[in-house]
Design a protein around this motif. Structure first.
Motif, PDB file in Angstrom:
ATOM      1  N   UNK A   1       0.852  -1.189   0.000  1.00 55.90           N
ATOM      2  CA  UNK A   1       0.000   0.000   0.000  1.00 55.90           C
ATOM      3  C   UNK A   1       0.888   1.239   0.000  1.00 55.90           C
ATOM      4  N   UNK A   2       0.845   1.969  -1.101  1.00 52.86           N
ATOM      5  CA  UNK A   2       1.647   3.183  -1.238  1.00 52.86           C
ATOM      6  C   UNK A   2       0.981   4.367  -0.542  1.00 52.86           C
ATOM      7  N   UNK A   3      -0.345   4.368  -0.524  1.00 49.57           N
ATOM      8  CA  UNK A   3      -1.096   5.463   0.090  1.00 49.57           C
ATOM      9  C   UNK A   3      -2.408   4.918   0.634  1.00 49.57           C
ATOM     10  N   UNK A   4      -2.794   5.356   1.815  1.00 51.43           N
ATOM     11  CA  UNK A   4      -4.037   4.901   2.441  1.00 51.43           C
ATOM     12  C   UNK A   4      -5.179   5.881   2.181  1.00 51.43           C
ATOM     13  N   UNK A   5      -4.847   7.149   1.998  1.00 50.67           N
ATOM     14  CA  UNK A   5      -5.877   8.174   1.770  1.00 50.67           C
ATOM     15  C   UNK A   5      -5.454   9.060   0.601  1.00 50.67           C
ATOM     16  N   UNK A   6      -5.804   8.613  -0.612  1.00 55.65           N
ATOM     17  CA  UNK A   6      -5.463   9.324  -1.841  1.00 55.65           C
ATOM     18  C   UNK A   6      -6.612  10.250  -2.229  1.00 55.65           C
ATOM     19  N   UNK A   7      -6.293  11.506  -2.482  1.00 60.05           N
ATOM     20  CA  UNK A   7      -7.290  12.493  -2.885  1.00 60.05           C
ATOM     21  C   UNK A   7      -7.074  12.855  -4.355  1.00 60.05           C
ATOM     22  N   UNK A   8      -8.105  12.608  -5.174  1.00 63.03           N
ATOM     23  CA  UNK A   8      -8.009  12.913  -6.597  1.00 63.03           C
ATOM     24  C   UNK A   8      -8.048  14.421  -6.827  1.00 63.03           C
ATOM     25  N   UNK A   9      -7.245  14.879  -7.762  1.00 63.20           N
ATOM     26  CA  UNK A   9      -7.268  16.287  -8.137  1.00 63.20           C
ATOM     27  C   UNK A   9      -8.604  16.633  -8.779  1.00 63.20           C
ATOM     28  N   UNK A  10      -9.099  15.727  -9.622  1.00 61.21           N
ATOM     29  CA  UNK A  10     -10.390  15.904 -10.280  1.00 61.21           C
ATOM     30  C   UNK A  10     -11.210  14.626 -10.078  1.00 61.21           C
ATOM     31  N   UNK A  11     -12.124  14.609  -9.104  1.00 57.04           N
ATOM     32  CA  UNK A  11     -12.914  13.397  -8.839  1.00 57.04           C
ATOM     33  C   UNK A  11     -13.712  12.909 -10.043  1.00 57.04           C
ATOM     34  N   UNK A  12     -14.009  13.804 -10.991  1.00 58.14           N
ATOM     35  CA  UNK A  12     -14.749  13.398 -12.181  1.00 58.14           C
ATOM     36  C   UNK A  12     -13.857  12.637 -13.162  1.00 58.14           C
ATOM     37  N   UNK A  13     -12.544  12.843 -13.042  1.00 60.60           N
ATOM     38  CA  UNK A  13     -11.577  12.128 -13.868  1.00 60.60           C
ATOM     39  C   UNK A  13     -10.501  11.550 -12.948  1.00 60.60           C
ATOM     40  N   UNK A  14     -10.860  10.553 -12.157  1.00 65.96           N
ATOM     41  CA  UNK A  14      -9.922  10.035 -11.149  1.00 65.96           C
ATOM     42  C   UNK A  14      -8.662   9.437 -11.766  1.00 65.96           C
ATOM     43  N   UNK A  15      -7.540   9.813 -11.207  1.00 63.58           N
ATOM     44  CA  UNK A  15      -6.249   9.302 -11.669  1.00 63.58           C
ATOM     45  C   UNK A  15      -5.401   8.930 -10.462  1.00 63.58           C
ATOM     46  N   UNK A  16      -4.743   7.774 -10.576  1.00 63.89           N
ATOM     47  CA  UNK A  16      -3.846   7.321  -9.513  1.00 63.89           C
ATOM     48  C   UNK A  16      -2.416   7.798  -9.728  1.00 63.89           C
ATOM     49  N   UNK A  17      -2.159   8.448 -10.862  1.00 67.04           N
ATOM     50  CA  UNK A  17      -0.817   8.950 -11.133  1.00 67.04           C
ATOM     51  C   UNK A  17      -0.464  10.101 -10.197  1.00 67.04           C
ATOM     52  N   UNK A  18       0.833  10.331 -10.017  1.00 70.35           N
ATOM     53  CA  UNK A  18       1.286  11.380  -9.103  1.00 70.35           C
ATOM     54  C   UNK A  18       0.691  12.742  -9.432  1.00 70.35           C
ATOM     55  N   UNK A  19       0.538  13.022 -10.728  1.00 75.66           N
ATOM     56  CA  UNK A  19      -0.004  14.327 -11.115  1.00 75.66           C
ATOM     57  C   UNK A  19      -1.527  14.363 -11.077  1.00 75.66           C
ATOM     58  N   UNK A  20      -2.142  13.250 -10.664  1.00 73.04           N
ATOM     59  CA  UNK A  20      -3.598  13.186 -10.626  1.00 73.04           C
ATOM     60  C   UNK A  20      -4.188  13.333  -9.241  1.00 73.04           C
ATOM     61  N   UNK A  21      -3.336  13.561  -8.244  1.00 72.54           N
ATOM     62  CA  UNK A  21      -3.845  13.708  -6.886  1.00 72.54           C
ATOM     63  C   UNK A  21      -2.710  13.815  -5.889  1.00 72.54           C
ATOM     64  N   UNK A  22      -3.047  13.619  -4.622  1.00 74.83           N
ATOM     65  CA  UNK A  22      -2.028  13.672  -3.576  1.00 74.83           C
ATOM     66  C   UNK A  22      -2.420  12.741  -2.436  1.00 74.83           C
ATOM     67  N   UNK A  23      -1.423  12.299  -1.699  1.00 74.80           N
ATOM     68  CA  UNK A  23      -1.652  11.386  -0.586  1.00 74.80           C
ATOM     69  C   UNK A  23      -1.646  12.172   0.718  1.00 74.80           C
ATOM     70  N   UNK A  24      -2.689  11.972   1.533  1.00 71.92           N
ATOM     71  CA  UNK A  24      -2.739  12.662   2.821  1.00 71.92           C
ATOM     72  C   UNK A  24      -2.820  11.680   3.992  1.00 71.92           C
ATOM     73  N   UNK A  25      -2.592  10.390   3.713  1.00 71.42           N
ATOM     74  CA  UNK A  25      -2.581   9.392   4.779  1.00 71.42           C
ATOM     75  C   UNK A  25      -1.786   8.173   4.344  1.00 71.42           C
ATOM     76  N   UNK A  26      -0.902   7.689   5.203  1.00 71.17           N
ATOM     77  CA  UNK A  26       0.046   6.640   4.823  1.00 71.17           C
ATOM     78  C   UNK A  26       0.007   5.444   5.779  1.00 71.17           C
ATOM     79  N   UNK A  27       0.722   4.390   5.373  1.00 70.91           N
ATOM     80  CA  UNK A  27       0.923   3.238   6.247  1.00 70.91           C
ATOM     81  C   UNK A  27       1.886   3.621   7.373  1.00 70.91           C
ATOM     82  N   UNK A  28       2.010   2.748   8.334  1.00 67.20           N
ATOM     83  CA  UNK A  28       2.896   2.996   9.472  1.00 67.20           C
ATOM     84  C   UNK A  28       4.352   3.168   9.021  1.00 67.20           C
ATOM     85  N   UNK A  29       4.987   4.213   9.526  1.00 68.49           N
ATOM     86  CA  UNK A  29       6.407   4.500   9.278  1.00 68.49           C
ATOM     87  C   UNK A  29       6.736   4.527   7.781  1.00 68.49           C
ATOM     88  N   UNK A  30       5.848   5.104   6.995  1.00 72.58           N
ATOM     89  CA  UNK A  30       6.109   5.175   5.558  1.00 72.58           C
ATOM     90  C   UNK A  30       7.151   6.266   5.306  1.00 72.58           C
TER      91      UNK A  30
END
Length: 226
Positions: A30-59
């Protein structure tokens, strides 16, 4: 005759490499536990498509490693095949995996050199991201999924793997990945609704089946607010 056979095998192997056939590099996490899409209408998992605001332990966010390359520091963790004895969260006891045991207090596993802890509410949508690592292929489509297990124990110790299996809150398709030529570093992910829990901090486990009886896990703490 033997020499010809050896040459033939070498040639076939070379062709497989040159043709771009899938070469397994590592297993996923698990690279990210809480991924927020930049555009929810066009969801993208790529780095430029959102940001991570929650991680696994000691990530290790301070290392600033490119997406999908944390296998170089053994971020992935393979569990024992028997859930009765399997450790749910890596303690790095075999030299592989990362230390994903519960910190005391839990906040010690987040912030500073580590990523943030996930904060959410009941009914909220959490989107989890992971790298394909050469495994998002048709041979892995059948019954190859990600379990999201959420402990019912509030502000307490980690429960066993058997207990976690009684608390599966979502099953996500491992192969839901972004298109692209790099089969190793494709970004993948899935979303689920946070089930009813009293306010508090809970263990969340990402658990993926590569092959029958072959499981990999990542662990995180999530704080559920009112």
């Amino acid at each position: 005759m033997v020499l010809k056979t050896i040459v033939a095998f070498v040639a076939i192997g070379a062709l497989a490499v040159l043709s771009g056939a899938p070469q397994t590099e590592a297993h996923s996490w698990a690279d990210c536990i809480d991924w927020k899409f930049k555009d929810p209408k066009k969801p993208s998992w790529n780095d430029n498509g959102g940001r991570c605001i929650g991680y696994a332990r000691r990530y290790p966010v301070a290392l600033n490693m490119p997406f999908g390359t944390q296998d170089k520091i053994f971020r992935y963790f393979q569990q024992d095949a028997d859930p009765r004895v399997a450790i749910p969260c890596s303690n790095r006891g075999d030299g592989y995996g990362s230390n994903e045991t519960r910190a005391d207090p839990v906040s010690k596993a987040y912030g500073g050199n580590f990523g943030r802890m996930t904060t959410t509410t009941v009914g909220d949508t959490l989107c989890v991201r992971w790298p394909a690592k050469n495994h998002a292929f048709p041979q892995y489509l059948i019954d190859r999924f990600v379990q999201i297990n959420l402990s019912p124990v509030r502000n307490g110790k980690d429960i066993t793997q058997l207990e976690l299996l009684k608390n599966t809150v979502a099953k996500l398709d491992f192969t839901k990945c972004m298109p692209g030529a790099d089969i190793d570093l494709k970004a993948c992910g899935g979303c689920f609704k946070v089930p009813r829990r009293a306010p508090g901090t809970y263990l969340l486990q990402w658990r993926w089946m590569l092959d029958q009886g072959q499981w990999y896990s990542s662990c995180a703490d999530i704080k559920i607010k009112k």
